[in-house]
Design a protein around this motif. Structure first.
Motif, short mmCIF file in Angstrom:
data_model
loop_
_atom_site.label_atom_id
_atom_site.label_comp_id
_atom_site.label_asym_id
_atom_site.label_seq_id
_atom_site.Cartn_x
_atom_site.Cartn_y
_atom_site.Cartn_z
N VAL A 77 -64.68 -53.30 13.80
CA VAL A 77 -64.78 -52.92 12.39
C VAL A 77 -65.12 -51.44 12.27
CG1 VAL A 77 -66.21 -53.17 10.32
CG2 VAL A 77 -65.31 -55.19 11.48
N LEU A 78 -66.02 -50.96 13.10
CA LEU A 78 -66.42 -49.55 13.04
C LEU A 78 -65.23 -48.63 13.31
CD1 LEU A 78 -68.67 -47.41 12.83
CD2 LEU A 78 -69.04 -47.70 15.30
N PHE A 79 -64.56 -48.83 14.43
CA PHE A 79 -63.43 -47.96 14.79
C PHE A 79 -62.21 -48.22 13.91
CE2 PHE A 79 -65.40 -48.31 19.25
CZ PHE A 79 -66.25 -47.23 18.99
N GLY A 80 -61.94 -49.48 13.63
CA GLY A 80 -60.77 -49.82 12.84
C GLY A 80 -60.86 -49.33 11.41
N THR A 81 -62.05 -49.44 10.80
CA THR A 81 -62.22 -48.98 9.42
C THR A 81 -62.08 -47.47 9.33
OG1 THR A 81 -63.69 -50.84 8.92
CG2 THR A 81 -63.79 -48.94 7.45
N LEU A 82 -62.74 -46.76 10.24
CA LEU A 82 -62.63 -45.30 10.24
C LEU A 82 -61.18 -44.86 10.47
CD1 LEU A 82 -65.83 -44.31 12.27
CD2 LEU A 82 -65.48 -44.17 9.80
N GLY A 83 -60.49 -45.51 11.39
CA GLY A 83 -59.10 -45.17 11.66
C GLY A 83 -58.20 -45.45 10.47
N ALA A 84 -58.40 -46.60 9.82
CA ALA A 84 -57.57 -46.96 8.68
C ALA A 84 -57.79 -46.00 7.51
CB ALA A 84 -57.87 -48.39 8.25
N ILE A 85 -59.05 -45.61 7.26
CA ILE A 85 -59.34 -44.68 6.17
C ILE A 85 -58.70 -43.32 6.44
CG2 ILE A 85 -61.20 -43.38 5.03
CD1 ILE A 85 -62.95 -45.85 5.31
N ALA A 86 -58.79 -42.86 7.69
CA ALA A 86 -58.17 -41.58 8.04
C ALA A 86 -56.66 -41.63 7.86
CB ALA A 86 -58.53 -41.21 9.48
N ILE A 87 -56.04 -42.73 8.27
CA ILE A 87 -54.59 -42.87 8.15
C ILE A 87 -54.17 -42.92 6.68
CG2 ILE A 87 -52.67 -44.46 8.54
CD1 ILE A 87 -54.06 -45.21 11.19
N ALA A 88 -54.95 -43.65 5.86
CA ALA A 88 -54.58 -43.84 4.46
C ALA A 88 -54.83 -42.60 3.61
CB ALA A 88 -55.35 -45.03 3.88
N LYS A 89 -55.88 -41.83 3.92
CA LYS A 89 -56.29 -40.75 3.04
C LYS A 89 -55.69 -39.39 3.39
CE LYS A 89 -60.41 -40.34 1.50
NZ LYS A 89 -61.87 -40.19 1.37
N TYR A 90 -55.39 -39.18 4.66
CA TYR A 90 -55.01 -37.83 5.09
C TYR A 90 -53.56 -37.79 5.57
CZ TYR A 90 -60.08 -37.44 4.98
OH TYR A 90 -61.39 -37.48 4.58
N GLU A 91 -52.95 -36.65 5.38
CA GLU A 91 -51.59 -36.42 5.85
C GLU A 91 -51.64 -36.01 7.32
OE1 GLU A 91 -48.79 -37.08 4.41
OE2 GLU A 91 -49.83 -37.81 2.62
N ILE A 92 -51.51 -36.98 8.18
CA ILE A 92 -51.57 -36.75 9.63
C ILE A 92 -50.15 -36.66 10.18
CG2 ILE A 92 -52.42 -37.68 11.81
CD1 ILE A 92 -54.52 -39.23 10.23
N PRO A 93 -49.85 -35.64 10.96
CA PRO A 93 -48.51 -35.55 11.57
C PRO A 93 -48.22 -36.78 12.43
CG PRO A 93 -49.70 -33.47 11.81
CD PRO A 93 -50.69 -34.46 11.29
N GLY A 94 -47.03 -37.34 12.26
CA GLY A 94 -46.65 -38.51 13.04
C GLY A 94 -47.45 -39.74 12.67
N LYS A 95 -47.75 -39.91 11.39
CA LYS A 95 -48.59 -41.02 10.95
C LYS A 95 -47.98 -42.38 11.29
CE LYS A 95 -50.62 -40.79 6.94
NZ LYS A 95 -50.94 -40.87 5.48
N SER A 96 -46.69 -42.52 11.08
CA SER A 96 -46.04 -43.80 11.38
C SER A 96 -46.13 -44.14 12.86
CB SER A 96 -44.57 -43.76 10.94
OG SER A 96 -44.46 -43.56 9.55
N PHE A 97 -45.93 -43.12 13.70
CA PHE A 97 -46.04 -43.34 15.14
C PHE A 97 -47.48 -43.71 15.52
CE2 PHE A 97 -47.05 -41.60 19.38
CZ PHE A 97 -46.17 -42.36 20.15
N LEU A 98 -48.45 -43.05 14.88
CA LEU A 98 -49.86 -43.33 15.16
C LEU A 98 -50.22 -44.76 14.79
CD1 LEU A 98 -52.63 -42.28 16.04
CD2 LEU A 98 -53.00 -41.50 13.69
N VAL A 99 -49.74 -45.21 13.63
CA VAL A 99 -49.99 -46.60 13.22
C VAL A 99 -49.37 -47.57 14.21
CG1 VAL A 99 -49.54 -48.33 11.43
CG2 VAL A 99 -50.20 -46.02 10.77
N SER A 100 -48.17 -47.26 14.69
CA SER A 100 -47.50 -48.13 15.66
C SER A 100 -48.30 -48.22 16.96
CB SER A 100 -46.09 -47.60 15.94
OG SER A 100 -45.30 -47.59 14.77
#
Length: 265
Positions: A77-100
């Motif tokens: 929950v700790l790592f997954g929540t932080l990762g999901a918030i970062a993915i959802a809120k910020y424009e990260i290069p290669g976001k789709s690849f990162l989610v995969s």
């Protein structure tokens, strides 16, 4: 149209029956009075449940499973929540690849994942240790938390956060007072599902444990290799009941079907 509806109902009913057959067989078989598993059960007896108290290996394995499941769900929950918030809120290069990449353990067969972790952990002296087992369970739990939290954030109104910051709230207070309450059901659902995945895991755990460290599913698996006795059915019934209760709580909180819902990317 009515024929099509009846066909769908029939297919749904057969699918549910197929899924429920293990429970419909295992749980009644655990109440048999015979010295061997039988279905329908021969007589009615609770002796195999009382005999569990005389089998310390099952008791120890149960507490091991609970311990690792709690720790894996906490860190997941700790790592997954932080990762999901970062993915959802910020424009990260290669976001789709990162989610995969982050959700890859959902699609990779756990047998392959177990072998890969064993190969990777052996030079690090983590194979066969509690630390290695915990890391392996966290790895398989994090993707579920990410999926749940991303689903919870898919309809999130970020203007609420901006309004709170305009009014003088710092980022930590905004998260604690605005973001966290709105995504709490998704986080709790991720925690429950992570606990369930870790508690029931056999394949990955099989590669990570040592002879002196057992979990309940592995203890059941080991005993079934020697002889399938009614006491194994009683232990399996306990696992089934715990899993069903957690699934019911999960459905009440978030809805199991939303696990595969669309995520905000």
């Amino acid at each position: 149209m009515r024929i099509g509806r009846n066909i769908r109902l029939l297919v749904t009913g057969l699918s549910l029956l197929y899924i429920l057959i293990p429970m419909l067989v295992t749980i009644p078989a655990s109440f048999t009075s015979a010295s061997y598993p039988s279905f329908p059960p021969e007589g009615l007896s609770f002796q195999w449940y009382t005999k569990l108290l005389d089998r310390p290996e099952f008791i120890e394995a149960f507490f091991n499973s609970v311990k690792f499941a709690l720790l894996a769900s906490f860190f997941g929950v700790l790592f997954g929540t932080l990762g999901a918030i970062a993915i959802a809120k910020y424009e990260i290069p290669g976001k789709s690849f990162l989610v995969s990449v982050l959700t890859a353990p959902l699609t990779v067969p756990q047998l392959v994942l177990g072998v890969a972790l064993l190969i990777y952990f052996t030079p690090l002296m983590l194979a066969g240790t509690q630390t290695g087992l915990l890391i392996a369970h966290i790895i398989i739990c994090v993707p579920y938390v990410i999926r749940f939290v991303l689903t919870g954030l898919s309809g999130f109104d970020y203007t609420l956060e901006r309004a709170a910051m305009i009014l003088g709230a710092n980022p930590l207070k905004v998260f604690w007072r605005i973001t966290l309450p709105l995504i709490r059901p998704a986080i709790l659902s991720g925690a429950l599902f992570s606990f369930l995945i870790s508690f029931d895991n056999v394949t990955v755990s099989l590669f990570m444990v040592s002879s002196g460290m057992r979990t309940l599913p592995l203890e059941i698996f080991s005993n079934m290799q020697d002889a399938y006795s009614p006491i194994v059915a009683s232990v399996s019934s306990v696992v089934i009941i715990i899993s069903v209760l957690l699934i019911l709580i999960l459905e009440k909180l978030h809805g199991v079907g939303r696990l595969v819902g669309g995520a905000h990317e």
